[in-house]
Design an enzyme around this catalytic site. Structure first.
Site, mmCIF file in Angstrom:
data_model
loop_
_atom_site.group_PDB
_atom_site.id
_atom_site.type_symbol
_atom_site.label_atom_id
_atom_site.label_comp_id
_atom_site.label_asym_id
_atom_site.label_seq_id
_atom_site.Cartn_x
_atom_site.Cartn_y
_atom_site.Cartn_z
ATOM 1 N N LYS A 18 62.248 20.060 74.211
ATOM 2 C CA LYS A 18 62.002 20.750 73.364
ATOM 3 C C LYS A 18 62.472 22.272 72.904
ATOM 4 C CE LYS A 18 56.732 21.670 73.633
ATOM 5 N NZ LYS A 18 55.519 21.132 73.450
ATOM 6 N N ARG B 77 43.763 17.887 68.787
ATOM 7 C CA ARG B 77 45.263 17.957 68.462
ATOM 8 C C ARG B 77 45.525 16.328 67.496
ATOM 9 N NH1 ARG B 77 49.837 21.541 70.880
ATOM 10 N NH2 ARG B 77 50.136 19.456 71.974
ATOM 11 N N TYR C 91 63.865 53.507 61.337
ATOM 12 C CA TYR C 91 63.408 53.101 59.901
ATOM 13 C C TYR C 91 61.930 53.924 60.378
ATOM 14 C CZ TYR C 91 66.609 50.267 58.521
ATOM 15 O OH TYR C 91 67.946 48.981 58.175
ATOM 16 N N MET D 109 66.535 45.294 62.953
ATOM 17 C CA MET D 109 66.932 43.520 63.333
ATOM 18 C C MET D 109 67.978 42.984 63.959
ATOM 19 S SD MET D 109 68.763 41.112 59.794
ATOM 20 C CE MET D 109 66.559 41.393 58.885
#
Length: 382
Positions: free
Chosen positions: A39, A138, A265, A312
């Site tokens: 997964k 769950r 930044y 980023m």
């Protein structure tokens, strides 16, 4: 730089290591089906390539989280058994039938609604694994009564096949008796009805820490890729796993800062003396979060501090004079005892190694190494 990707960063994936880890669990549980969990894009490393490699080495049954992930495997030629561990919206149940995917039944009410979606003209079977909640809180049913009612519903439908039953441990990677209590409850409930072909409770931690003759399958996720579920598990087992991922980049620019000059930044880093810096084309969009400020990367064997805020797409590091443009940078190492291990990155990020791997962005090319060949997969240009 390869003509299959056009940036100076990529993830090496050692398929031989993944196969070796799979074989470790086959030896630990010789009479059980070892079910690789692929997964989340194979924990960030590529579900298609991982599944193909494991199929070539004897894997017969895979687990994923969603129906979409299962269909993706089918679309790429993975014809082994596949179990969806999560809940499928009942209106899409016929897609599971169409693609020969086993599904999880979490409750009687869900199954009642799902059966309504199957047309009377259907002539294909639907394989079912019933989920029991023994303490995770769950998905799954909690009582033997509901379990038996679900089995009765399954047996009353000509094309529903009761293939498996399973549960999931909440604290298998921690000290304490929780796992044993859950296993006892699981066995008590399952023992009140006919047993299906597959009975499974152990995840990676459970499969490393405990053996049970009651079950005949184990689900291996994080440890398939060479990582221990926790430091507690690692220190309490005599099993050697091979980490399979290494994240590589390079220096794309260097420059000198003078005392009083700042970077990135917010100008949160200001040089107090003449300082050489390097820029790496890696940022939080790749899975290297802003909290990595103050951590280090490995450049030519030297530990170089991340300074300023991670951007980023780029990260700035402090480097010694000899480091130059083009020098190799190890962001995440494939050795478990180095400052750039997945566990070290997880500690800095206040998370777990699972999340470090799953954060690896799809825009990072994966370079697959096996005993047969080397293959590059770029999700952006496929």
């Amino acid at each position: 730089m390869s003509d299959k990707y056009y940036r100076s960063t990529y993830v090496n994936v050692d398929l031989n290591a993944i196969v070796a880890n799979f074989q470790v669990f086959q030896k630990l549980h010789p009479n059980k089906t070892v079910m690789p969990v692929v997964k989340a894009n194979g924990y960030g490393l590529g579900s298609i390539k991982v599944a193909r490699q494991l199929m070539d080495n004897g894997a017969e049954f895979f687990a994923v989280a969603t129906l979409d992930e299962a269909i993706e495997l089918r679309m790429h030629g993975i014809d082994a058994k596949i179990l969806v561990l999560g809940v499928i919206p009942t209106e899409h149940i016929n897609k599971a039938i169409q693609h020969r995917v086993a599904i999880t039944v979490p409750s009687k009410s869900w199954l009642v609604e799902a059966v309504k979606e199957i047309p009377e003209s259907n002539e294909k079977d639907l394989w079912i694994h019933v989920k029991l909640d023994t303490g995770m809180g769950r998905l799954g049913m909690k009582t033997a009564e509901e379990y038996k009612e679900v089995i009765e519903l399954i047996n009353g439908h000509s094309h529903l096949i009761f293939e498996g039953v399973f549960t999931h441990f909440a604290c298998a990677d921690e000290p304490g008796d929780s796992m044993n209590r859950q296993q006892t409850m699981f066995e008590e409930i399952v023992g009140q009805a006919d047993k299906p072909d597959y009975i499974h409770s152990q995840n990676s931690a459970g499969a490393l820490m405990k053996d049970t003759q009651f079950c005949n399958a184990v689900r291996v996720g994080i440890s398939l890729y060479g990582y221990y579920p926790s430091a507690y598990v690692k220190s309490n087992v005599k099993v050697h796993l091979k980490p399979s991922a290494q994240w590589i980049s390079e220096i794309v620019q260097t420059k000198l800062l003078h005392a009083g000059e700042s970077v990135s930044y917010g100008s949160v880093y200001t040089a107090d003396e003449k300082t050489k810096i390097g820029v790496i084309p890696v940022g939080y969009a790749d899975g290297y979060p802003r909290m990595m400020k103050g951590f280090s990367v490995n450049v030519n064997g030297k530990q170089c501090e991340v300074i300023g805020k991670v951007c980023m797409d780029q990260t700035i590091i402090k480097i010694p004079d000899e480091i130059q443009v083009g020098d190799k940078v190890i962001i995440m190492d494939h050795h478990s005892d180095t400052p750039q291990s997945a566990e070290a990155l997880a500690h800095q990020q206040q998370t777990i190694n699972y999340e470090v791997l799953c954060r690896l962005s799809r825009r990072l090319p994966r370079v697959y190494h096996s005993s047969k060949d080397l293959e590059i997969r770029n999700e952006l240009l496929k």
